[in-house]
Design a protein around this motif. Structure first.
Motif, short mmCIF file in Angstrom:
data_model
loop_
_atom_site.label_atom_id
_atom_site.label_comp_id
_atom_site.label_asym_id
_atom_site.label_seq_id
_atom_site.Cartn_x
_atom_site.Cartn_y
_atom_site.Cartn_z
N VAL A 1 0.85 -1.20 0.00
CA VAL A 1 0.00 0.00 0.00
C VAL A 1 0.88 1.25 0.00
CG1 VAL A 1 -1.74 1.31 1.28
CG2 VAL A 1 -1.83 -1.21 1.24
N ARG A 2 0.59 2.19 -0.92
CA ARG A 2 1.31 3.46 -0.92
C ARG A 2 0.67 4.38 0.11
NH1 ARG A 2 4.83 5.90 -4.28
NH2 ARG A 2 4.54 4.21 -5.82
N VAL A 3 1.45 4.81 1.11
CA VAL A 3 0.93 5.58 2.24
C VAL A 3 1.53 6.98 2.21
CG1 VAL A 3 0.69 5.72 4.74
CG2 VAL A 3 0.66 3.49 3.61
N TYR A 4 0.67 7.99 2.14
CA TYR A 4 1.09 9.39 2.20
C TYR A 4 0.87 9.91 3.62
CZ TYR A 4 0.71 9.07 -2.92
OH TYR A 4 0.85 8.70 -4.24
N ARG A 5 1.95 10.31 4.29
CA ARG A 5 1.86 10.88 5.64
C ARG A 5 1.86 12.40 5.53
NH1 ARG A 5 0.95 6.52 9.26
NH2 ARG A 5 2.26 4.76 8.59
N CYS A 6 0.88 13.02 6.18
CA CYS A 6 0.73 14.47 6.12
C CYS A 6 0.95 15.08 7.50
CB CYS A 6 -0.67 14.83 5.62
SG CYS A 6 -1.04 14.11 3.99
N PRO A 7 1.46 16.32 7.55
CA PRO A 7 1.74 16.98 8.83
C PRO A 7 0.52 17.03 9.75
CG PRO A 7 2.77 18.19 7.06
CD PRO A 7 1.92 17.15 6.40
N LEU A 8 0.80 17.04 11.04
CA LEU A 8 -0.25 16.96 12.05
C LEU A 8 0.23 17.63 13.32
CD1 LEU A 8 -2.97 15.37 12.99
CD2 LEU A 8 -1.35 13.72 13.93
N TRP A 9 -0.62 18.47 13.92
CA TRP A 9 -0.30 19.04 15.22
C TRP A 9 -0.89 18.16 16.30
CZ3 TRP A 9 -3.49 21.52 19.07
CH2 TRP A 9 -2.75 22.07 20.13
N VAL A 10 -0.02 17.73 17.23
CA VAL A 10 -0.46 16.88 18.34
C VAL A 10 -0.35 17.68 19.62
CG1 VAL A 10 -0.06 14.74 19.60
CG2 VAL A 10 0.31 14.81 17.14
N PRO A 11 -1.47 17.95 20.29
CA PRO A 11 -1.42 18.78 21.50
C PRO A 11 -0.76 18.06 22.67
CG PRO A 11 -3.63 17.88 21.20
CD PRO A 11 -2.84 17.50 19.98
N GLY A 12 -0.11 18.84 23.52
CA GLY A 12 0.47 18.27 24.73
C GLY A 12 -0.61 17.90 25.73
N LYS A 13 -1.69 18.70 25.76
CA LYS A 13 -2.82 18.43 26.62
C LYS A 13 -4.07 18.40 25.77
CE LYS A 13 -5.30 20.05 30.73
NZ LYS A 13 -5.40 21.10 31.79
N VAL A 14 -4.81 17.30 25.84
CA VAL A 14 -5.98 17.12 24.98
C VAL A 14 -7.22 17.71 25.66
CG1 VAL A 14 -7.41 15.46 23.74
CG2 VAL A 14 -4.98 14.99 24.08
N THR A 15 -7.76 18.76 25.04
CA THR A 15 -9.01 19.37 25.48
C THR A 15 -9.94 19.46 24.27
OG1 THR A 15 -8.29 21.64 24.98
CG2 THR A 15 -7.74 20.76 27.17
N GLY A 16 -11.14 19.96 24.48
CA GLY A 16 -12.06 20.11 23.36
C GLY A 16 -11.49 20.99 22.27
N LEU A 17 -10.92 22.15 22.65
CA LEU A 17 -10.37 23.08 21.67
C LEU A 17 -9.14 22.53 20.99
CD1 LEU A 17 -10.36 25.84 20.32
CD2 LEU A 17 -9.07 26.73 22.28
N THR A 18 -8.20 21.97 21.76
CA THR A 18 -6.97 21.46 21.15
C THR A 18 -7.26 20.26 20.24
OG1 THR A 18 -6.50 20.03 23.07
CG2 THR A 18 -5.55 22.25 23.06
N ARG A 19 -8.28 19.48 20.58
CA ARG A 19 -8.64 18.35 19.71
C ARG A 19 -9.18 18.85 18.37
NH1 ARG A 19 -10.05 12.88 20.85
NH2 ARG A 19 -9.95 13.32 23.09
N ILE A 20 -9.97 19.93 18.39
CA ILE A 20 -10.50 20.50 17.15
C ILE A 20 -9.35 21.03 16.28
CG2 ILE A 20 -11.82 22.44 16.21
CD1 ILE A 20 -13.77 22.05 18.56
N ILE A 21 -8.40 21.74 16.91
CA ILE A 21 -7.25 22.25 16.16
C ILE A 21 -6.42 21.09 15.59
CG2 ILE A 21 -5.11 23.59 16.33
CD1 ILE A 21 -6.48 25.20 18.57
#
Length: 301
Positions: free
Chosen positions: A66-86
């Motif tokens: 399978v050809r897999v394309y990995r795209c940039p992603l922001w991972v929050p240090g603390k998971v909250t409702g707002l940081t999860r949306i971002i």
């Protein structure tokens, strides 16, 4: 066929959606289909980018045909409702150019996996431009989860999000999900009885099966044969509601013949450990590799 799988989770993630998407992609490729995947670098359930990957760069790799394309992603240090949306929005934005480039490949099917629903507009656009069939597979109703957890509290936001979900979901040619009750939820959300189907998750019975003898984890954890064991293995997030397990252990803390084994990681792990402080009938373990998973599950009574 040419199948484009679009979702934030994929192999080598060990639990949840990434595990199922990875196995499905390899299975389809092994049967002669040409499969491409647009996804993020592995980060789940630890909420930490996996070793050898970067959160900020694009990358292409071949995994089991399978050809897999990995795209940039922001991972929050603390998971909250707002940081999860971002977090989800960051992947939707970074992956859209890669998705649009696949129009020239002309896929037959664009298979979008929810969550994240943020990718639904892109998946519909790609399928429309390439004249591919659009398929939305719902592993988790993330909008419902956000509402239940109180993450969408702003006035008018609930109505807007609910309307958007209904509008976009109806526009997929095929909609599937993993249980009968969730199919019923799809029908109620879209008002359409056609185009919805049951596509449950699976288990490899050559890998997961009852052992004839006892699990080696009993000796490893110094548990006697008489001790009854309850096991949880997987993601430890807000939606799992594992606080109830900690409360059960607290109520039963005088029962010395009972142990609770908690195996996994996730956004709620730290909170759960704090709640369980002082409970000697709880044992905490990291996620186990696939070759040890069957042995671990057989530990449970």
């Amino acid at each position: 066929m040419k199948i484009l799988l679009y979702g934030i989770n994929y192999t080598p993630e060990q639990t949840g959606i990434g595990k199922y998407s990875g196995e499905m992609g390899a299975w389809l490729a092994g049967r002669g289909h040409e499969v491409r995947v647009i996804t993020a670098p592995p980060y789940y359930p630890e909420w930490k980018i996996g070793a050898g990957y970067s959160a900020w760069t694009y990358r292409t790799e071949m995994i089991e045909g399978v050809r897999v394309y990995r795209c940039p992603l922001w991972v929050p240090g603390k998971v909250t409702g707002l940081t999860r949306i971002i977090h989800l929005a960051s992947f939707a934005l970074s992956s859209l150019p890669v998705g649009l480039s696949q129009i020239f490949w002309k896929p037959d099917v664009v298979f979008a996996v929810e969550p994240p629903f943020f990718c639904a507009p892109g998946a519909l656009l790609i399928s429309a431009c390439s004249r591919a069939k659009s398929w939305l597979h719902v592993q988790d109703f993330e909008v419902d989860a956000a509402l239940d957890l109180g993450l969408l509290k702003l006035p008018g936001l609930k109505s807007l999000v609910t309307w958007s979900e209904r509008f976009l979901t109806k526009r997929f040619r095929v909609r599937s999900t993993i249980s009968v009750r969730m199919v019923e939820r799809l029908v109620s959300k879209t008002g359409q009885s056609e185009g919805n189907c049951l596509f449950p998750n699976w288990v490899d019975v050559d890998t997961i099966f009852p052992l004839q003898g006892e699990s080696s984890f009993r000796q490893h954890l110094n548990l006697s044969a008489e001790t009854k064991v309850a096991v949880y293995s997987g993601n430890m997030g807000m939606k799992q509601g594992l606080e109830v397990v900690v409360e059960a252990a607290r109520i039963l803390r005088e029962r010395h013949d009972l142990k609770f084994v908690m195996c996994g990681a996730g956004a709620a792990y730290g909170k759960l450990r704090e709640l369980a402080e002082g409970l000697e009938n709880m044992i905490w373990m990291p996620l186990q590799p696939l070759e040890k998973l069957n042995d671990l599950l057989n530990l449970a009574d």
